[in-house]
Scaffold this motif. Structure first.
Motif, PDB file in Angstrom:
ATOM      1  N   VAL A  78       0.862  -1.192   0.000  1.00 39.10           N
ATOM      2  CA  VAL A  78       0.000   0.000   0.000  1.00 39.10           C
ATOM      3  C   VAL A  78       0.899   1.243   0.000  1.00 39.10           C
ATOM      4  N   ASP A  79       0.576   2.208  -0.845  1.00 39.44           N
ATOM      5  CA  ASP A  79       1.298   3.485  -0.796  1.00 39.44           C
ATOM      6  C   ASP A  79       1.036   4.117   0.554  1.00 39.44           C
ATOM      7  N   ALA A  80       2.087   4.472   1.250  1.00 40.98           N
ATOM      8  CA  ALA A  80       1.884   4.837   2.655  1.00 40.98           C
ATOM      9  C   ALA A  80       2.822   5.944   3.126  1.00 40.98           C
ATOM     10  N   LEU A 127       4.615  -1.292   3.380  1.00 44.63           N
ATOM     11  CA  LEU A 127       4.323   0.139   3.276  1.00 44.63           C
ATOM     12  C   LEU A 127       5.219   0.726   2.200  1.00 44.63           C
ATOM     13  N   LEU A 128       4.632   1.256   1.122  1.00 44.13           N
ATOM     14  CA  LEU A 128       5.448   1.892   0.083  1.00 44.13           C
ATOM     15  C   LEU A 128       5.765   3.309   0.551  1.00 44.13           C
ATOM     16  N   GLY A 129       6.906   3.480   1.128  1.00 40.27           N
ATOM     17  CA  GLY A 129       7.337   4.756   1.686  1.00 40.27           C
ATOM     18  C   GLY A 129       8.250   4.490   2.872  1.00 40.27           C
ATOM     19  N   LEU A 174      11.612   1.831   0.912  1.00 39.35           N
ATOM     20  CA  LEU A 174      12.141   3.177   0.679  1.00 39.35           C
ATOM     21  C   LEU A 174      11.998   3.533  -0.791  1.00 39.35           C
ATOM     22  N   LYS A 175      11.588   4.788  -1.067  1.00 39.58           N
ATOM     23  CA  LYS A 175      11.382   5.228  -2.441  1.00 39.58           C
ATOM     24  C   LYS A 175      12.244   6.453  -2.706  1.00 39.58           C
ATOM     25  N   HIS A 176      12.756   6.694  -3.828  1.00 42.34           N
ATOM     26  CA  HIS A 176      12.876   5.836  -5.009  1.00 42.34           C
ATOM     27  C   HIS A 176      14.364   5.796  -5.277  1.00 42.34           C
ATOM     28  N   PHE A 177      14.963   4.689  -5.142  1.00 39.34           N
ATOM     29  CA  PHE A 177      16.417   4.496  -5.239  1.00 39.34           C
ATOM     30  C   PHE A 177      16.825   4.555  -6.712  1.00 39.34           C
ATOM     31  N   ALA A 179      18.410   9.049  -7.369  1.00 37.60           N
ATOM     32  CA  ALA A 179      18.563  10.187  -8.288  1.00 37.60           C
ATOM     33  C   ALA A 179      17.290  10.440  -9.091  1.00 37.60           C
ATOM     34  N   TYR A 180      16.152  10.299  -8.426  1.00 34.91           N
ATOM     35  CA  TYR A 180      14.845  10.591  -9.033  1.00 34.91           C
ATOM     36  C   TYR A 180      14.351  11.868  -8.376  1.00 34.91           C
ATOM     37  N   ASN A 181      14.549  12.994  -9.061  1.00 33.61           N
ATOM     38  CA  ASN A 181      14.290  14.275  -8.399  1.00 33.61           C
ATOM     39  C   ASN A 181      13.375  15.202  -9.189  1.00 33.61           C
ATOM     40  N   ARG A 185       9.808  13.485 -17.905  1.00 33.26           N
ATOM     41  CA  ARG A 185      10.335  12.326 -18.625  1.00 33.26           C
ATOM     42  C   ARG A 185      10.732  11.168 -17.698  1.00 33.26           C
ATOM     43  N   ARG A 186      10.123  11.100 -16.506  1.00 24.96           N
ATOM     44  CA  ARG A 186      10.563  10.050 -15.565  1.00 24.96           C
ATOM     45  C   ARG A 186      10.320   8.665 -16.129  1.00 24.96           C
ATOM     46  N   THR A 187       9.249   8.519 -16.933  1.00 27.64           N
ATOM     47  CA  THR A 187       9.005   7.196 -17.522  1.00 27.64           C
ATOM     48  C   THR A 187       9.184   7.232 -19.033  1.00 27.64           C
ATOM     49  N   PRO A 261      11.021  -2.933  -8.333  1.00 24.98           N
ATOM     50  CA  PRO A 261      11.067  -1.817  -9.285  1.00 24.98           C
ATOM     51  C   PRO A 261       9.837  -0.932  -9.104  1.00 24.98           C
ATOM     52  N   ASP A 262       9.931   0.328  -9.467  1.00 26.32           N
ATOM     53  CA  ASP A 262       8.722   1.151  -9.455  1.00 26.32           C
ATOM     54  C   ASP A 262       7.784   0.648 -10.552  1.00 26.32           C
ATOM     55  N   PHE A 263       6.536   1.028 -10.400  1.00 29.41           N
ATOM     56  CA  PHE A 263       5.406   0.543 -11.180  1.00 29.41           C
ATOM     57  C   PHE A 263       5.607   0.680 -12.695  1.00 29.41           C
ATOM     58  N   LEU A 264       5.318  -0.339 -13.424  1.00 30.30           N
ATOM     59  CA  LEU A 264       5.234  -0.389 -14.890  1.00 30.30           C
ATOM     60  C   LEU A 264       6.520  -0.157 -15.669  1.00 30.30           C
ATOM     61  N   GLY A 388      -1.005  11.679  -6.596  1.00 31.58           N
ATOM     62  CA  GLY A 388      -0.310  10.423  -6.860  1.00 31.58           C
ATOM     63  C   GLY A 388      -0.196   9.552  -5.634  1.00 31.58           C
ATOM     64  N   ALA A 389       0.999   9.018  -5.418  1.00 32.57           N
ATOM     65  CA  ALA A 389       1.194   8.076  -4.318  1.00 32.57           C
ATOM     66  C   ALA A 389       0.872   8.699  -2.956  1.00 32.57           C
ATOM     67  N   ALA A 390       0.925  10.044  -2.880  1.00 28.92           N
ATOM     68  CA  ALA A 390       0.644  10.725  -1.607  1.00 28.92           C
ATOM     69  C   ALA A 390      -0.833  11.055  -1.452  1.00 28.92           C
ATOM     70  N   GLY A 597       2.388  17.233  -7.319  1.00 25.38           N
ATOM     71  CA  GLY A 597       2.427  15.835  -6.921  1.00 25.38           C
ATOM     72  C   GLY A 597       3.035  14.997  -8.032  1.00 25.38           C
ATOM     73  N   GLU A 598       2.901  13.718  -7.854  1.00 28.23           N
ATOM     74  CA  GLU A 598       3.438  12.772  -8.830  1.00 28.23           C
ATOM     75  C   GLU A 598       2.871  13.055 -10.222  1.00 28.23           C
ATOM     76  N   GLY A 599       3.704  12.963 -11.233  1.00 30.94           N
ATOM     77  CA  GLY A 599       3.222  13.087 -12.605  1.00 30.94           C
ATOM     78  C   GLY A 599       3.232  14.494 -13.156  1.00 30.94           C
TER      79      GLY A 599
HETATM   80  C1  BGC Z   1       5.142   5.817  -7.969  1.00 33.13           C
HETATM   81  C2  BGC Z   1       5.480   5.128  -6.663  1.00 33.13           C
HETATM   82  C3  BGC Z   1       4.284   4.367  -6.160  1.00 33.13           C
HETATM   83  C4  BGC Z   1       3.809   3.392  -7.218  1.00 33.13           C
HETATM   84  C5  BGC Z   1       2.602   2.586  -6.785  1.00 33.13           C
HETATM   85  C6  BGC Z   1       4.503   4.863  -8.957  1.00 33.13           C
HETATM   86  O1  BGC Z   1       4.004   5.563 -10.046  1.00 33.13           O
HETATM   87  O2  BGC Z   1       6.300   6.401  -8.509  1.00 33.13           O
HETATM   88  O3  BGC Z   1       5.905   6.074  -5.718  1.00 33.13           O
HETATM   89  O4  BGC Z   1       4.617   3.702  -4.971  1.00 33.13           O
HETATM   90  O5  BGC Z   1       3.462   4.119  -8.381  1.00 33.13           O
HETATM   91  O6  BGC Z   1       1.486   3.401  -6.607  1.00 33.13           O
END
Ligand code: BGC
Length: 747
Positions: A78-80, A127-129, A174-177, A179-181, A185-187, A261-264, A388-390, A597-599
Motif C-alpha cells: 500500500v502506498d503509505a 508500506l510503500l514509503g 524506501l522510495k525511489h532508489f 537520483a529521481y528528483n 520524462r521520468r518514464t 522496481p517502481d510501477f510499470l 499520486g502516491a501521496a 504531486g506525482e506526474g
Molecule cells: C510511484 C510510486 C508508487 C507506485 C505505486 C509509482 O508511479 O512512482 O511512488 O509507490 O506508483 O502506486
C-alpha cells in the motif's frame, strides 16, 4: 551485543524477539522458520529449502500462496508515505515536507508508527514509503512528498519514519532508489507501444554517495527491509538494471532486504533486471516476468534462491511471521482513523508549519481582533494532500477546512466572513463552443490537425478532448487552432487540463507550457496549467495549442489516458468583493494554493493564476494581512514587503483547519523550520536553468553536492528565506555584558 536473531537487515538491531511464546508443537514438529527462537538466517534457509523450484518461481512471480501454505504472509503493498492511499477512512497526515520541517525524529517515528498501525489494521504487509528523494529543483512535483534538500535531515527523518513504521512489524519500502528528483520524462515519452527512454541523470558516483544515497543509507541503517528502484536512468543505465547500483547497498551497507522496481516502467528488460540484482522484476508491470526467465540457464547460479531468500528474510525479519496481520478478507474495507491519529495529524501540521514573516506582532491574533475576512480557497477547495502516491483520500466530512477551523476556534465573539477572491489552483469551467471560430473565419469551431501516416485536419466544436480506448491506436491530435472571442472585456484566466505536453499561444505569444501525466493523479488535486490574458469583448485572438502525447499515462480500462481541455474564467466580481471584505475587518487571512504531486513538475515558482494579484490587492486594503501558503514548496512572493505575516503550511493533511486556527489564535506556535531553501529566483538553484519548454532527455547534475543552501546561486545572491529559517512567537532578548580585557602578564 544483540544475538543474530535480533539483527536487522543492515546488521543493526531488529524487532525484539526476546519474549516470544514457544511455537506450538504438532505431531509434525515445529516448522523451523516459524520458530522465533531460531536465528533469522536459519529460519530463512529452512523455508527456502522447503520450497520446490515451482514454489520459488511462484514466489518470485508475486504469488504468495506457497508461503501462505507454510504460515508465512504474502507481500501486500500500500502506498503509505503520508497515510494509506486508496483506503477509505485512513488518516491523511501532513506531507513529508511538513514532517521534515519539524526537524523532530521523535515526531517522525510516531508518524511512521501511526501509518503502520493503520496499514496493519487494513491488512497490508508492505508500506510503500517513506520517500527519500532530495529536493534538487524545488519545482519537482514530488518535493512535498519527501524531506527537503539536505541529505542529513532527509536521512534523519526518513530513518525515524522507518523505525516507527516497522515497529508495527511491517515492511517499509524506501522510495525511489536513486537520483529521481523531477517528474519530467521520468518514464519516457510516447504511447506505451513506443515508449521512449526515461530521463538519464548524469551524476558522478561521488555525488551519488555524498548526497543522493545518504538518506537511503540512514534509513537502511534504521532497519528498512525493502527498497523501490526508480524509473530513471543513471549515466545511461536504468537503475533497476544496473548491477553496480543494485549491489551497492548490499556490499557497502550490509543490507539484506529486497529490491522492487517502481510501477510499470522502471524495469524495461526484466531478465536484465533480475540478473542485475532486482528481486521482483515486474511488480505491477507488464507481463515481462516469466517462469522461464526465472529458471533460465544463463541466470547466475543461485539467483532464484537469492530472490526468494531476500523476500523471506524481510517477512521474517520484520516480525510479520511471528506477529501476522489480520486477514483482510475478514475485515471491513477500511481502517478507520483513530482519534489519536487525527490528533497526531494536527500536531504534526503545527510542528511543520513555518512562520516566515510576522511584522509588529501581527500573529497570534489577540483580544482586540473582532472580525476576520478569510479569503481564497479556504473551504473544501483547500489542498490537504499532494497527488499520486501521496493522495490519501480525504474524507471531506471529517477534514477540517481552514474556514471551518477558524470559525470553530473563533467562537461567537469574532465575526468571520469568507470571500473567495480567487479560485486558486484549479481547472476553470470549460470554454463554451460559442467562443470558438475557425482560424480562417469560415465558421464556428476549432481546427484540429492530427499526426500519423495520413495527417488530416478536422473541425471540432470545442477544446474538450479526452482520448478514448479506440482512439489509442488511431491518429493523434497535434495542433489545435481557433479564434477565441469573449463577450467581456478584461483579464481572463485560462486553464488547460491535460495528460500530455502542450504549448499554448495567444496571438503568437506563449502563455502556457507544461507537461502532465494526467489531469489529476489519483485522489490528489487537479494539475491545471494556468495563465491570465487580457481580452476585449467581441475581438477575437488566435489561440493555438501544440500538443504531444509525451508523458501521458495510458491505461484505458482504468479510464486513464491523454486529454486536453481548455477552461476559462471571464472577469467577475470575486476579487473586488474580497478586497472590500478585507477593508472592513481587523485581519485579512488570505489562503493561496499551488497543486503538485506525482506526474507533474511545477512550471515555475510563481503562484498560479491570479493569486499574486489577490494578495497584493488585499494587502493594500488591510495592513494586517496574513498569507497562508498552502503550497508544496517555495513560491516567489512579489507582495512580501506589503503583508503583515506569512505562514507556510505546505499540504497539512486532514486537520489543516484545526492546526491553522490553533496557530493563528496562539494556542500553539508554528514549530517548523525550512527544510529547503526559498530562492530569490529559481535560476539560483540546480536545475533552475531548465524552463518548462525544455523536456531534456538527460539531466546533468553539474552542481555536484552544491544543492539548496550550498548552491552557488544562493551563496552569491542570498535566499528569499534560507534553509533552517522559521520564526516563533516568543520574544527573546539578550544583553551582552562588557568585560574588560585583562592583561595576562599582570596576573
Ligand atoms: C510511484 C510510486 C508508487 C507506485 C505505486 C509509482 O508511479 O512512482 O511512488 O509507490 O506508483 O502506486
Amino acid at each position: 551485543m544483540p544475538s543474530r536473531a535480533e539483527v536487522g537487515p543492515s546488521g543493526r538491531e531488529g524487532h525484539d524477539q526476546a519474549d516470544r511464546p514457544e511455537p506450538p508443537v504438532t505431531t509434525a514438529g515445529v516448522a523451523p522458520w516459524l520458530d522465533a527462537r531460531q536465528d533469522l538466517e536459519s529460519r530463512v534457509a529452512s523455508l527456502v529449502a522447503d520450497l520446490s523450484t515451482d514454489d520459488k518461481v511462484a514466489v518470485a512471480l508475486g504469488d504468495g500462496t506457497p508461503l501462505q501454505a507454510r504460515g508465512v504472509p504474502a507481500l501486500d503493498y500500500v502506498d503509505a508515505g503520508t497515510g494509506l492511499r486508496g483506503v477509505d477512512g485512513a488518516t491523511a497526515f501532513p506531507a513529508g515536507i511538513a514532517l521534515a520541517a519539524g526537524f523532530d525524529p521523535g515526531l517522525a517515528e510516531r508518524y511512521g508508527a501511526a501509518v503502520g498501525a493503520e496499514a496493519r489494521t487494513a491488512g497490508f504487509t508492505v508500506l510503500l514509503g517513506p520517500t527519500l528523494d532530495l529536493a534538487r529543483d524545488p519545482r519537482g512535483g514530488r518535493v512535498a512528498e519527501a524531506f527537503g534538500e539536505d541529505p542529513f535531515l532527509a536521512g534523519m527523518v526518513g530513518a525515524a519514519h522507518v523505525r516507527g513504521a516497522q515497529s508495527t512489524h511491517l515492511i517499509a519500502q524506501l522510495k525511489h532508489f536513486v537520483a529521481y528528483n523531477a517528474e519530467e520524462r521520468r518514464t519516457g515519452y510516447g504511447r506505451p507501444d513506443r515508449r521512449g527512454d526515461a530521463v538519464d541523470v548524469l551524476v558522478s558516483r561521488a555525488t551519488l554517495q555524498d548526497v543522493y544515497l545518504r538518506p537511503f543509507r540512514a534509513a537502511v541503517e534504521a532497519g528498512a527491509w525493502s527498497m523501490m528502484g526508480s524509473y530513471n536512468r543513471v549515466d545511461g543505465r536504468y537503475v533497476c538494471q544496473d548491477p553496480d547500483l543494485l549491489a551497492l547497498p548490499r556490499d557497502e551497507w550490509g543490507w539484506r532486504g529486497f529490491f522492487c522496481p517502481d510501477f510499470l516502467f522502471a524495469a524495461r528488460d526484466d531478465a536484465a533486471a533480475l540478473a542485475a540484482g532486482l528481486d521482483l522484476p515486474a511488480l505491477g508491470g507488464p507481463a515481462g516476468r516469466t517462469a522461464e526467465m526465472l529458471t533460465a540457464p544463463d541466470l547466475p547460479a543461485g539467483r532464484l534462491d537469492e530472490v526468494v531468500g531476500n523476500v523471506v528474510r524481510a517477512l521474517v525479519g520484520s516480525g510479520l511471521v511471528d506477529d501476522p496481520v489480520p486477514d483482510r478478507s475478514g475485515l471491513p474495507d477500511a481502517s478507520s482513523s483513530p482519534a489519536a491519529h487525527r490528533a497526531l495529524a494536527r500536531d504534526a501540521a503545527i510542528a511543520g508549519s513555518v512562520l516566515l514573516v510576522n511584522r509588529e506582532g501581527a500573529l497570534p491574533l489577540g483580544d482586540p481582533v473582532t472580525s476576520i475576512a478569510v479569503i481564497g480557497p479556504a473551504g473544501d477547495d483547500a489542498i490537504y494532500v499532494g497527488g499520486g502516491a501521496a493522495a490519501v483520500t480525504v474524507d471531506l466530512d471529517r477534514a477540517v477546512s481552514p474556514l471551518r477551523g477558524l470559525r470553530e476556534r473563533a467562537g461567537r465573539h469574532v465575526r468571520i466572513v469568507h470571500a473567495q477572491g480567487s479560485l486558486g489552483d484549479v481547472p476553470l469551467p470549460t470554454v463554451p463552443a460559442a467562443a470558438f471560430a475557425l482560424p480562417d473565419g469560415s465558421g464556428p469551431g476549432v481546427q484540429v490537425e492530427t499526426d500519423g501516416v495520413d495527417p488530416m485536419t478536422s473541425v471540432v466544436p470545442a477544446i474538450d478532448h479526452v482520448v478514448t480506448q479506440e482512439a489509442m491506436t488511431g491518429a493523434w491530435p497535434r495542433r489545435w487552432s481557433t479564434r477565441l472571442t469573449s463577450p467581456t472585456t478584461g483579464r481572463h484566466r485560462l486553464s488547460l487540463q491535460l495528460g500530455g505536453r502542450a504549448t499554448v499561444r495567444v496571438d503568437g505569444t506563449v502563455v502556457m507550457v507544461g507537461a502532465r501525466e494526467l489531469e489529476q493523479f489519483m485522489a490528489g488535486p487537479h494539475y491545471p496549467l494556468q495563465c491570465v490574458v487580457e481580452l476585449k469583448a467581441g475581438c477575437p485572438v488566435l489561440l493555438e495549442i501544440e500538443y504531444e502525447v509525451g508523458p501521458a499515462i495510458m491505461i484505458p480500462p482504468a479510464g486513464l489516458g491523454p486529454s486536453l481541455r481548455l477552461g476559462w474564467q471571464p472577469p467577475d466580481d470575486r476579487m473586488d468583493e474580497a478586497v472590500a471584505a478585507a477593508a472592513g475587518v481587523d485581519v485579512a487571512v488570505v489562503v493561496v494554493t499551488a497543486a503538485a504531486g506525482e506526474g507533474m513538475d511545477r512550471d515555475g515558482l510563481g503562484l498560479p493564476g491570479d493569486q499574486d494579484e489577490l494578495v497584493a490587492r488585499v494587502a493594500a486594503a488591510n495592513a494586517r494581512t496574513v498569507v497562508v501558503l498552502n503550497t508544496p514548496g517555495p513560491v516567489l512572493m512579489p507582495w512580501l514587503p506589503d503583508v503583515a505575516a506569512v505562514l507556510q503550511v505546505w499540504y497539512p493533511g486532514e486537520q489543516y483547519g484545526a492546526a491553522l486556527a490553533a496557530m493563528l489564535f496562539g494556542d500553539a506556535e508554528p514549530g517548523g523550520r525550512l527544510p529547503l531553501t526559498f530562492p530569490v529566483d529559481r535560476s539560483h538553484l540546480p536545475g533552475g536553468d531548465r524552463g518548462p519548454a525544455d523536456a531534456p532527455e538527460s539531466l546533468r547534475y553539474a552542481e555536484g553536492s552544491a544543492l539548496g543552501y550550498r548552491a552557488a546561486g544562493v551563496r552569491r545572491h542570498g535566499a528569499l528565506f534560507p534553509f533552517g529559517f522559521g520564526l516563533s512567537y516568543a520574544r527573546t532578548s539578550c544583553s551582552v555584558e562588557t568585560v574588560a580585557a585583562q592583561d595576562e602578564t599582570s596576573s
